[in-house]
Every structure is written in structure tokens, then in C-alpha cells.
Design a protein around this motif. Structure first.
Motif, PDB file in Angstrom:
ATOM      1  N   UNK A 317       0.830  -1.205   0.000  1.00 59.34           N
ATOM      2  CA  UNK A 317       0.000   0.000   0.000  1.00 59.34           C
ATOM      3  C   UNK A 317       0.868   1.261   0.000  1.00 59.34           C
ATOM      4  N   UNK A 318       1.987   1.165   0.733  1.00 63.97           N
ATOM      5  CA  UNK A 318       2.880   2.329   0.752  1.00 63.97           C
ATOM      6  C   UNK A 318       3.463   2.581  -0.630  1.00 63.97           C
ATOM      7  N   UNK A 358     -11.919  -3.089   6.187  1.00 67.46           N
ATOM      8  CA  UNK A 358     -12.593  -2.111   5.345  1.00 67.46           C
ATOM      9  C   UNK A 358     -11.706  -0.875   5.299  1.00 67.46           C
ATOM     10  N   UNK A 359     -11.294  -0.443   4.120  1.00 62.46           N
ATOM     11  CA  UNK A 359     -10.357   0.673   4.053  1.00 62.46           C
ATOM     12  C   UNK A 359     -10.885   1.953   4.696  1.00 62.46           C
ATOM     13  N   UNK A 364      -5.442   5.886   8.352  1.00 61.70           N
ATOM     14  CA  UNK A 364      -4.431   6.235   7.345  1.00 61.70           C
ATOM     15  C   UNK A 364      -5.072   6.310   5.960  1.00 61.70           C
ATOM     16  N   UNK A 365      -5.925   5.357   5.668  1.00 65.94           N
ATOM     17  CA  UNK A 365      -6.562   5.312   4.352  1.00 65.94           C
ATOM     18  C   UNK A 365      -7.543   6.475   4.200  1.00 65.94           C
ATOM     19  N   UNK A 369      -7.346   9.115   1.349  1.00 64.51           N
ATOM     20  CA  UNK A 369      -8.455   9.299   0.401  1.00 64.51           C
ATOM     21  C   UNK A 369      -8.912  10.751   0.368  1.00 64.51           C
ATOM     22  N   UNK A 370      -9.040  11.348   1.525  1.00 62.45           N
ATOM     23  CA  UNK A 370      -9.462  12.747   1.555  1.00 62.45           C
ATOM     24  C   UNK A 370      -8.425  13.646   0.891  1.00 62.45           C
ATOM     25  N   UNK A 371      -7.172  13.355   1.155  1.00 59.38           N
ATOM     26  CA  UNK A 371      -6.109  14.144   0.522  1.00 59.38           C
ATOM     27  C   UNK A 371      -6.200  14.021  -0.997  1.00 59.38           C
ATOM     28  N   UNK A 372      -6.350  12.799  -1.479  1.00 59.62           N
ATOM     29  CA  UNK A 372      -6.416  12.589  -2.925  1.00 59.62           C
ATOM     30  C   UNK A 372      -7.687  13.191  -3.521  1.00 59.62           C
TER      31      UNK A 372
END
Length: 926
Positions: A317-318, A358-359, A364-365, A369-372
Motif C-alpha cells: 500500500x505504501x 474495510x479501508x 491512514x486510508x 483518500x481525503x487528501x487525494x
């Protein structure tokens, strides 16, 4: 004896690899000098101290010794001393060259193999220090070829391999390394040879072979347990030299993979080598290398390939994130954006497992996700604004929707919804945009975008409605909702004002009126312009709804707040509104109230403005008073109207009404004045003007104003070209007026004109015209009779008689003309006067004076003569009177017949003295 590579350890290998490597893609060099080696000196070799002195002693000794058997050992010791000095010197080349020369001379004369092998070894060492690689290789090659069992042969192979490597002879260097490697893992130089052969293969572009060698080096030095979780080598448990060799081997592998690229990836290699534990290590180093070389797309693809291949790897994932970061670092915005979209799709939308979880439950996810999503939406939004393409705005809108779907409770929810509305608007999806804006404005928690969104929703609904925006119910609802929810917003007032104007222009005046009233009542209040427009709309709507009182209220406000330039317009409309209220009362049959309303207009609207309405109102006020039978008030208003508006199109009509009103009021003279005005109204037909002129004359006459009547009739005849009959009537009236006024001459003049007119129009004669003409003729004949009567016979008779006869004839002709009209009353009169003339003329003859000088007989004869002259006239008189009397048989028995009968009774008493009236007729009694 010195052992050049004696006890060669990993420390020597480290110096060999790291100290001489100049760049990342360079292979390490070989050893530079003896300083990098530990040299063991035998007791027969000179110590470090006093080497220079020893060298001089050996040189002096050689001068004293000529025997070769004695000189050679001294030379060897001198060479060893020079080699020792070179090993310690900053610049070893000169002493090393001297040592090399001596060793070469000794080799040339040496007869013992053991001693020759040692000298070759030392010569190779000296050649290395002297920088004469060719001499060194020659010495080592001779040593290897001649003395394969020499104890330092592995070292010689390694030394030759290193020298060849430094010289760039990678193929033969690799062969030497291979010889050493084939001796096995326990042999000296195994790891070093693997490591250096790997570099040689790298230089020979045998990349897969190089990878295999370097992987074996790492396996030997750190194994699989020496790989840290973060992708680094865990070398704390091995020597620094071994750690550095392992790291450099890894670097070599990285360089190989970089050159092979997609042709042969770390994944391909580990699968082939069954070396899966090393895949992440190799991938991470290769990615770092790509980043360092600014090969960002290669770095990204490398990281992502590992992540996709090993989704459950702790670093998978990293690496997905690293893949994206590499693209961003390289400025590859579009691929980076696509990668972020793919990441969000996997974990935010499809919710692929995050190591069994569940991501969206992993902090962290969620943060990533919010950042992206922040990045994706802002980037797509900015891109769409730059290109202006609908498809780009559509894409941005879709990603805002995904953001809200994934994080419906994000603190940015309202902001994101607003931004989604923005891009939907730009994508021409106006209805969707409006719905989104309204969610922000009315459904979301209080937020800083709410008011702006409410107004934006109005604009979006307008765009969605297009040309029908002015009447679209969605625009109306959204505008009213916005104004109610956010009354303090400036745009709330603006939106209401605009919609009210739109509805007004679209003809939906009822709705426009409601909006205008809302605008008027709005707090804070609208500006003056908006307020003026609102009252203007209210005025128009009220007029349209026939609510004229409301219209008046609005117009009064407008008038009170108008500029001088605007005032006239509002005064005009105010006048109209008041006038319309009067009309309503008229329609309701309330004429007196209507008149008051019409007159109220004149008090509220100053003279000089709305003159057309003021004039009409004054006229209609008069009309209302007429209907209310307030004749006096009506006359007063009509006279005011005509006085104030003489040029108004209703002025003439006012005159006609005044004429009628004066007639009704019995004021004939005033009525005559009005009819006189009517007779001058050129817009009327000539017949109407003539009729008015006739009424003027008649009314003047009836009012007893003879002069006015005469003037009116004369005007009628001169200005109106009356027809024949009217002319006759007017002339007849003038006859009567002049007669009644005592102007006989004027009356006779008009009688003659009447007779002449009739004569000129004989073909159009009527009973009436003949009668009037006959009467005029009869009257003029009477004048002739009077002239006859006034003429007296005198002596001498012959002189006076002609005049009398002429007047007789003139009178007879005149009566004959009168009788010719065939009017019984005139004919009987003319007949009577004709008979009477004859009789009178005969009597005049009989009664004429007698000459005085006549004798008796002459007198008798004169009498007889007169009687003879007079008798025919009497006979004619009787005949004419009888003719007149005979008309009795035709039913005519008027004054003149009776007079003829009476005359006959005197002239013929026997026959006409007795008459008797029987029934309706006259019977003559014989």
C-alpha cells in the motif's frame, strides 16, 4: 619475504569497492598501492626505520661486490628496500619503478622456480605501485602460467583480475574472477570475485548474469534475514566491510535493472531465481534510483507493479502511494491525477480490502483518500476552468459527487456540494447545479457558502429555464425561498427585484405584483431604484387588474419620489388611473360620483401635464352630468372644456352637446350661438353644417333676435351652398324677417331673389317652392298694383293715361306671373287682383277729370266715349272674376274666390247677388 596479498580480508575488499568508485554507474577500481594492504616483512627484510639509509648501504655494497652470486642477493634486498620505501611514500612511482627494474633483472637470471615465482609476485607488486599495469599483468600472467601451484596463485589471479578490471578488460577480468569462484564458497576471494564479476558482467552488458552474481553476494553476506521491513539491508550484525560490499552489490543490481527496464524486472528476476524475499528490496532500491535520476514515471511504474503483484505485502500500500508521489515529483500531473483516481476508486468506491479491513475504517486510508479527493477535485475543477470544455466540467462534477458519497459527513460537505454545483453549472447541467446549490443553502448545516449557494441556485434555475426564465415556477420558488431564508443578503433584494421585473415584462402581472409587494415590505429595504421599480410594477399590475385605486396609490408614491424628468410620466399615469376610476363609476351608473372623480383628477394633476387625460376627464365629467340631468353643471363643464382645450378633438363635440343642452334648457339664443359654431366645424359633412346653420338662423329668429337671424340666414346662403329648397326657405325667412323688421325694400329684394332662384331651378321645383315663389310674386305684383293705384289720371288725359296703362300692364304681368306658379291660393288672389285691376282701370277712366272747356254736347259725347273705353275693362273684370269663381267647382273657395264672388255680386247683382251655402259647397242661386 613480503606477502603482498597476505591474509587478504574483507577490509581490503571494501577499499577495493568504495574508495575508488567515482559515480553510481561506475564499477569499483582495484587496489591502488601497498598502503591498502598489510605487508608482512620477514626478518631478512629491512625494518621501516632507516629504509633510506639501508638503501644507500645496499648501493655502496654493490659497488664493492662484483661477483654475480653475491650481487644478486644484494640487488634483491635493494629491490625489497625500494619497494618498502615506495609503499610508504606519498608518490611511490620512482622507488617502485627502481624496484620493478631490479626484480625484472633478477627474474631474468633467476634459476630457482620458487625464487622466480616470488620475484614475479614482487615485480607485479612494484609494477602496480609504479603505475605500470602492463608490466604488472605480464608478471602475474607469467607467474600464473609458470607456477600454477604457487601458494599465492589465487591471489595472483585476483590481482590480475583487478588490474584487468581497472584497465577495462572486463571479459578477461571476468574469466579470472570465474577461476576463483569455481574454487567454491570456502575458497579465498569467493565473495570478492562474485562481487567483481557481477560488476564485470554489468560492464559487458550481461545484466542478468550480473544480477545473479550480486544476488549471491547478498545472500552470502546477509541472507534473507538481513532485509529490513522498510526495504533496507539489515547489516548491523556483519562487519562494516561486508555491509559495504552488500550495499554496493545491491547498487549494481539496481543499475542492471535500470538498464533492463521493462524487459527484465525485479519481479521477473526473483521468479527466475526463486528469490521472492528480495523482491521488495530490489524494487525499493530501483525506485529510489529512478527518483534520484529523475526517472519519475519509471519509479512510479516500478512501485505500482510491486503493489499490484503483492497486494498483501506490508509495503504494498505504501508503494501505491509512492507510485503517485513519484509522478507528482516529476511534474506528471495528469498521470498522477489518474493514479489518485484509481487509488480512490479501489479503496473509496470499490472498497478493496486493506489487509483484511474495510479501508474506510483505517485512519491512514481515510486521510489519504481525503487528501487525494481534495487534489482530484481541485485539479479537475481548475483544468475544466482552463479548457472550458463541458466534458471536463462533467468529470469534475462526478468526482465531487464521489467525494460526498465516500465522506458524506466531511466538514467540507457543504463546500464540496457548492463546488459541485459550480462545475455542474459550467457543464450546462443547470437544473442539477441548482439542486446542488439548494442542498447547500437549505438542507446542509449552517455554512459559509449557504447564502452564496442560495443565490447561485436562482441563477442556475434561470439558465435551466432559458428564454422561459421569466415565468419558470422553479425560478419563482427559488427566489422567494432565498429571500425568506437570507433576507439580509443584498442578492435577496436583487433577486426579488429582477424576478418581479421579469414577470412584469412577461405579462404575468399578478405574480409580478406579489413580488413587488414583497420587495416593498422587505427588510432591510431595497434601494431607491428597486423600490421605484416595485411601485412601478404595482401600478401596472393594478391597472391591468382594473384596480385603479391601488394603481393610484402606487403612482402617487412614484410621483412623490420622482425626479423632475420622471414626474411628467407618473403624472400622466396617475391621471389615467384616476380617470379609470371615473370610468368604473360611469359603468356602474353612478354618474354624479363619476363626475366628481373626473374632476378630482384636475385637482391632483397639475395643468400642463397629462393634458389629454385632463381634457378627456373634463369632457366625461360633463357627459356624466348630462346623464345625471344636471344641465347647468354640464353646460358649465363643457364651456370650461371648450375654453381650455379649443383644439381638442372633442371641442366640436362639446359645442354640439352645448347646443343640445341650451335647447333643452330653453335658451334658444345660446343654442343658436352653439349651432353657429357647429356650422363652422369643417370636419362635419356639408349637410350637417348646413343644418346647423339653419338651426342657428331659426333659433335666433325664435329668440326674437331679428338681426342675428338675418345674419345667420345670409351666412347660410353665402357660406354653405345650400340646395335649392333650403335656399328658397332661407330666402323666404329673410323676406319675413325683413318684413317684420319693417325693411320693406330688403324684403322685396329677397322676394325677387327667391323668384330668380326659383326660375333658375324650375326643373327642381316643388309645391312648397312654387308656393313661396308664387307668394313672393304675388307680393311684388301687389307692389305693382300699388304703383298702379298711386298713378292718377289727369288732364290732359292723353298725357297721364299712358303711364296709368303702363302700370296697369306691369301689374297685370306681375299677377300673371304669380298665377303661373299654379298655386291655388296665389292664383285665386292673382285672378282676383287682375279682375280688380281691370275694374279699377275702367272706373279710373270713368272717374277721370273732364276737360272744363267742353260744351254740354261735348261733355255728353265725352262721357259716352269714356264709358265705351271703360266698358271692356269692366267686362274683362267680370270675366276674370267669373273665372275665379268657377274654381269653386274644383273645390277652391278661399278668400279671393269669395272676394271675386262679392265683386260679381256688385257688378252682376241679378246673377250673383243671391248665394247660399249648402253643406260643404257654395250653391249659386239663379
Amino acid at each position: 619475504m613480503t606477502r603482498w596479498f597476505h591474509s587478504l580480508g574483507l577490509g581490503v575488499a571494501v577499499g577495493l569497492t568504495t574508495a575508488l568508485a567515482q559515480a553510481q554507474d561506475e564499477a569499483p577500481a582495484t587496489l591502488k598501492s601497498l598502503e591498502e594492504r598489510q605487508i608482512e616483512i620477514t626478518p631478512s627484510e629491512p625494518r621501516e626505520a632507516g629504509l633510506e639509509e639501508m638503501r644507500e648501504n645496499y648501493r655502496e655494497l654493490l659497488k664493492l661486490t662484483q661477483d654475480p652470486s653475491e650481487r644478486n642477493p644484494i640487488l634483491r634486498r635493494l629491490a625489497d628496500t625500494e619497494l618498502a620505501i615506495a609503499s610508504q611514500a606519498d608518490d611511490p612511482r620512482e622507488p617502485a619503478r627502481r624496484a620493478l627494474n631490479i626484480y625484472q633483472r633478477l627474474v631474468a637470471v633467476q634459476s630457482y622456480r620458487e625464487r622466480e615465482a616470488d620475484l614475479l609476485y614482487r615485480a607485479a607488486h612494484a609494477a602496480d605501485l609504479a603505475g605500470d599495469t602492463a608490466a604488472g599483468i605480464t608478471a602475474l600472467t607469467r607467474l600464473i602460467d609458470s607456477y600454477p601451484d604457487f601458494k599465492l596463485i589465487p591471489e595472483a589471479y585476483f590481482r590480475r583480475a583487478e588490474t584487468r578490471f581497472v584497465n577495462g578488460s572486463y571479459r578477461v577480468a571476468a574469466e579470472d574472477y570465474t577461476w576463483l569462484i569455481e574454487r567454491g564458497e570456502d575458497a579465498s576471494f569467493y565473495i570478492q570475485s562474485l562481487y567483481k564479476r557481477g560488476w564485470s558482467y554489468y560492464k559487458l552488458a550481461r545484466h542478468q548474469d550480473s544480477l545473479s552474481d550480486e544476488l549471491e553476494v547478498i545472500r552470502q553476506l546477509v541472507g534473507t534475514d538481513g532485509i529490513a521491513e522498510d526495504g533496507t539491508l539489515a547489516v548491523s550484525d556483519i562487519s562494516q566491510a561486508s555491509a559495504e560490499v552488500a550495499q554496493d552489490a545491491l547498487r549494481n543490481m539496481t543499475l542492471n535493472f535500470a538498464l533492463l527496464g521493462a524487459e527484465y524486472t525485479p519481479a521477473d528476476f526473483v521468479d527466475q531465481q526463486q528469490a521472492q524475499p528480495y523482491e521488495y528490496l530490489l524494487t525499493q532500491r530501483l525506485m529510489d534510483y529512478y527518483l534520484d535520476k529523475e526517472r519519475y514515471t519509471d519509479a512510479s511504474e516500478t512501485a505500482l507493479a510491486f503493489a499490484r503483484r503483492n497486494p498483501e505485502h506490508p509495503q504494498a500500500k505504501a508503494l501505491e502511494v509512492a507510485s503517485i508521489e513519484a509522478l507528482e515529483a516529476g511534474g506528471f500531473d495528469k498521470p498522477a491525477l489518474e493514479a489518485k483516481q484509481a487509488y480512490v476508486t479501489r479503496y473509496g468506491i470499490d472498497k478493496q480490502s486493506w489487509y483484511g479491513e474495510d479501508p474506510l475504517t483505517v485512519d491512514e486510508v481515510r486521510e489519504r483518500l481525503q487528501e487525494y479527493l481534495d487534489s482530484i477535485t481541485s485539479s479537475l475543477h481548475a483544468g475544466a476552468q482552463e479548457t472550458g470544455l463541458t466534458v471536463d466540467y462533467e468529470a469534475a462534477a462526478e468526482w465531487y459527487a464521489r467525494y460526498l458519497s465516500i465522506f458524506p459527513d466531511t466538514p467540507r460537505a457543504a463546500e464540496l456540494a457548492f463546488l459541485r454545483g459550480e462545475v455542474l453549472f459550467e457543464a450546462d447541467r443547470f437544473a442539477d447545479a441548482a439542486t446542488m446549490y439548494e442542498q447547500v443553502a437549505y438542507d446542509a448545516a449552517p455554512n459559509e457558502k449557504a447564502a452564496e449557494a442560495g443565490y447561485a441556485a436562482i441563477l442556475a434555475w434561470r439558465e435551466a429555464a432559458g428564454d422561459a426564465a421569466a415565468t419558470d415556477p422553479r425560478v419563482l420558488e427559488s427566489t422567494q425561498r432565498f429571500a425568506e431564508q437570507y433576507p439580509a443578503e443584498e442578492n435577496a433584494i436583487n433577486a426579488l427585484a429582477r424576478l418581479a421585473e421579469d414577470r412584469y415584462r412577461a405579462g404575468e402581472l399578478a405574480t409580478a405584483d406579489e413580488l413587488a409587494q414583497q420587495l416593498i415590505d422587505h427588510q432591510p429595504p431595497p434601494n431607491n431604484t428597486q423600490l421605484t421599480n416595485a411601485w412601478r410594477i404595482r401600478a401596472a399590475a393594478a391597472q391591468d387588474a382594473e384596480a385603479y385605486a391601488d394603481s393610484e396609490t402606487a403612482l402617487r408614491w412614484l410621483l412623490n419620489n420622482a425626479t423632475p424628468q420622471e414626474g411628467e410620466n407618473w403624472e400622466q399615469q396617475l391621471a389615467t388611473a384616476i380617470y379609470k376610476q371615473g370610468e368604473v363609476l360611469v359603468d356602474a351608473g353612478e354618474d354624479e360620483a363619476a363626475a366628481e372623480e373626473f374632476l378630482r383628477l384636475r385637482s391632483l394633476v397639475p395643468a400642463g401635464t397629462a393634458e389629454d387625460v385632463r381634457a378627456t376627464a373634463l369632457y366625461d365629467a360633463a357627459a356624466a352630468q348630462i346623464r345625471a340631468e344636471n344641465t347647468g353643471a354640464a353646460i358649465s363643464l363643457l364651456e370650461s372644456f371648450r375654453s381650455e382645450y379649443p383644439s381638442n378633438e372633442l371641442a366640436d363635440e362639446a359645442t354640439r352637446k352645448l347646443a343640445e343642452l341650451h335647447l333643452e334648457d330653453g335658451n334658444k339664443l345660446a343654442a343658436a350661438d352653439e349651432f353657429a359654431r357647429i356650422s363652422q366645424q369643417t370636419q362635419l359633412e356639408s349637410a350637417q353644417r348646413l343644418d346647423a346653420a339653419m338651426q342657428t338662423a331659426q333659433l335666433s329668429a325664435e329668440a326674437g333676435s331679428t338681426s342675428a337671424a338675418i345674419a345667420a340666414y345670409e351666412s347660410l346662403l353665402t357660406q354653405h351652398s345650400p340646395d335649392f329648397e333650403t335656399t328658397i326657405e332661407a330666402q323666404h325667412a329673410l323676406i319675413d324677417l325683413h318684413r317684420d323688421g319693417g325693411d320693406t325694400a330688403a324684403a322685396d329684394d329677397w322676394r325677387q331673389r327667391l323668384i330668380d332662384t326659383h326660375a333658375d331651378n324650375a326643373g327642381a321645383a316643388t309645391e312648397r317652392t312654387r308656393t313661396l315663389a308664387a307668394r313672393a310674386s304675388l307680393k311684388l305684383a301687389g307692389d305693382k298694383r300699388a304703383a298702379f293705384d298711386s298713378t292718377r289720371l289727369s288732364l290732359p288725359l292723353e298725357q297721364s293715361l299712358p303711364a296709368k296703362k303702363d302700370r296697369l300692364q306691369a301689374a297685370l304681368d306681375a299677377y300673371g306671373q304669380a298665377a303661373d306658379y299654379g298655386i291655388a291660393e296665389v292664383t285665386t288672389a292673382a285672378t282676383y287682383h287682375t279682375g280688380d285691376l281691370y275694374y279699377d282701370f275702367g272706373q279710373a277712366l270713368l272717374e277721370s277729370p273732364r276737360p272744363s272747356e267742353l260744351s254740354g254736347n261735348e261733355k255728353a259725347q265725352y262721357e259716352i266715349l269714356l264709358e265705351e273705353q271703360a266698358f271692356p275693362f269692366e267686362e274683362d273684370a267680370i270675366g276674370i272674376h267669373e273665372a275665379n269663381v268657377e274654381r269653386i267647382g274644383n273645390g277652391i273657395y278661399d278668400e279671393w274666390v269669395r272676394k271675386s264672388l262679392a265683386q260679381l255680386a256688385e257688378l252682376l247683382p241679378a246673377r250673383y247677388a243671391k248665394t247660399e251655402r249648402m253643406s260643404d259647397g257654395i250653391v249659386t242661386v239663379e
